[in-house]
Design an enzyme around this catalytic site. Structure first.
Site, PDB file in Angstrom:
ATOM      1  N   TYR A 132       0.779  -1.241   0.000  1.00  0.00           N
ATOM      2  CA  TYR A 132       0.000   0.000   0.000  1.00  0.00           C
ATOM      3  C   TYR A 132       0.809   1.288   0.000  1.00  0.00           C
ATOM      4  O   TYR A 132       0.263   2.346  -0.321  1.00  0.00           O
ATOM      5  CB  TYR A 132      -0.978   0.017   1.183  1.00  0.00           C
ATOM      6  CG  TYR A 132      -2.142  -0.893   0.933  1.00  0.00           C
ATOM      7  CD1 TYR A 132      -3.243  -0.455   0.204  1.00  0.00           C
ATOM      8  CD2 TYR A 132      -2.123  -2.208   1.361  1.00  0.00           C
ATOM      9  CE1 TYR A 132      -4.295  -1.301  -0.073  1.00  0.00           C
ATOM     10  CE2 TYR A 132      -3.171  -3.064   1.095  1.00  0.00           C
ATOM     11  CZ  TYR A 132      -4.254  -2.601   0.372  1.00  0.00           C
ATOM     12  OH  TYR A 132      -5.297  -3.443   0.089  1.00  0.00           O
TER      13      TYR A 132
ATOM     14  N   GLY B 188      -1.126   3.260  -5.803  1.00  0.00           N
ATOM     15  CA  GLY B 188      -2.112   2.182  -5.773  1.00  0.00           C
ATOM     16  C   GLY B 188      -2.081   1.398  -4.475  1.00  0.00           C
ATOM     17  O   GLY B 188      -1.527   1.833  -3.480  1.00  0.00           O
TER      18      GLY B 188
ATOM     19  N   HIS C 111      -4.102   5.323   5.359  1.00  0.00           N
ATOM     20  CA  HIS C 111      -3.932   6.616   4.690  1.00  0.00           C
ATOM     21  C   HIS C 111      -4.689   6.636   3.365  1.00  0.00           C
ATOM     22  O   HIS C 111      -5.368   7.618   3.045  1.00  0.00           O
ATOM     23  CB  HIS C 111      -2.439   6.881   4.485  1.00  0.00           C
ATOM     24  CG  HIS C 111      -2.121   8.219   3.936  1.00  0.00           C
ATOM     25  ND1 HIS C 111      -1.639   8.392   2.655  1.00  0.00           N
ATOM     26  CD2 HIS C 111      -2.208   9.464   4.483  1.00  0.00           C
ATOM     27  CE1 HIS C 111      -1.434   9.686   2.453  1.00  0.00           C
ATOM     28  NE2 HIS C 111      -1.774  10.357   3.539  1.00  0.00           N
ATOM     29  N   ASP C 112      -4.580   5.554   2.593  1.00  0.00           N
ATOM     30  CA  ASP C 112      -5.324   5.463   1.327  1.00  0.00           C
ATOM     31  C   ASP C 112      -6.827   5.546   1.582  1.00  0.00           C
ATOM     32  O   ASP C 112      -7.555   6.229   0.849  1.00  0.00           O
ATOM     33  CB  ASP C 112      -5.008   4.156   0.593  1.00  0.00           C
ATOM     34  CG  ASP C 112      -3.617   4.114  -0.018  1.00  0.00           C
ATOM     35  OD1 ASP C 112      -2.908   5.139   0.017  1.00  0.00           O
ATOM     36  OD2 ASP C 112      -3.239   3.041  -0.534  1.00  0.00           O
TER      37      ASP C 112
ATOM     38  N   ASP D 134      -2.721  13.016   6.343  1.00  0.00           N
ATOM     39  CA  ASP D 134      -1.263  12.990   6.298  1.00  0.00           C
ATOM     40  C   ASP D 134      -0.673  12.985   7.702  1.00  0.00           C
ATOM     41  O   ASP D 134       0.293  12.274   7.979  1.00  0.00           O
ATOM     42  CB  ASP D 134      -0.732  14.180   5.500  1.00  0.00           C
ATOM     43  CG  ASP D 134      -1.030  14.083   4.011  1.00  0.00           C
ATOM     44  OD1 ASP D 134      -1.545  13.041   3.550  1.00  0.00           O
ATOM     45  OD2 ASP D 134      -0.743  15.066   3.294  1.00  0.00           O
TER      46      ASP D 134
END
Length: 138
Positions: free
Chosen positions: A43, A47, A63-64, A104
């Site tokens: 991850y 992508g 985070h994604d 973030d």
């Protein structure tokens, strides 16, 4: 693909989004996001698919997921404000990119808190072919 994307960010001198994330990681985790997390596990980087391989990779998975919930701001390009105080990050403003800052911030803290799980030898440039199983939901 990851390397090309990273080089483009560096060459363009981007001031917002991912460049701010890089600076935040440096301040909190004391590591370069580009050199340490841009091609790590399933991850961290461009992508993501499969099962996170360790706690560090899980930071990137979360985070994604966080970026996926952001509305009104492009996480990779949008600019936000923050200050670094006593080793912590405080996101400022009320604009739509504050959500990106909070994503973030959480990831940078997660990286710092999981430095002991970071396994460059095993998971740096980890083959995407090892990340083919279905992803868990966010």
């Amino acid at each position: 693909m990851r390397t090309l994307w990273i080089m483009a960010v560096l060459l363009l001198g981007v001031e917002g989004g991912l460049w701010q994330f890089e600076n935040m990681i440096m301040k909190v985790a004391k590591k370069s996001g580009i050199l340490s997390y841009s091609a790590y596990g399933c991850y961290c980087g461009w992508g993501g698919r499969g099962t996170p391989k360790d706690a560090t990779d899980r930071c990137c998975f979360v985070h994604d997921c966080c970026y996926g919930k952001v509305t009104g701001c492009n996480p990779k390009l949008g600019k936000y404000t923050y200050i670094s105080e006593n080793g912590d990050i405080i996101c400022g403003g009320d604009g739509p990119c504050k959500e990106v800052c909070e994503c973030d911030r959480a990831a940078a803290i997660c990286f710092r808190d999981n430095l002991d799980t970071y396994d460059r030898k095993t998971y740096w440039k980890y083959p995407a072919s090892n990340c083919q199983e279905d992803s868990e939901p966010c």
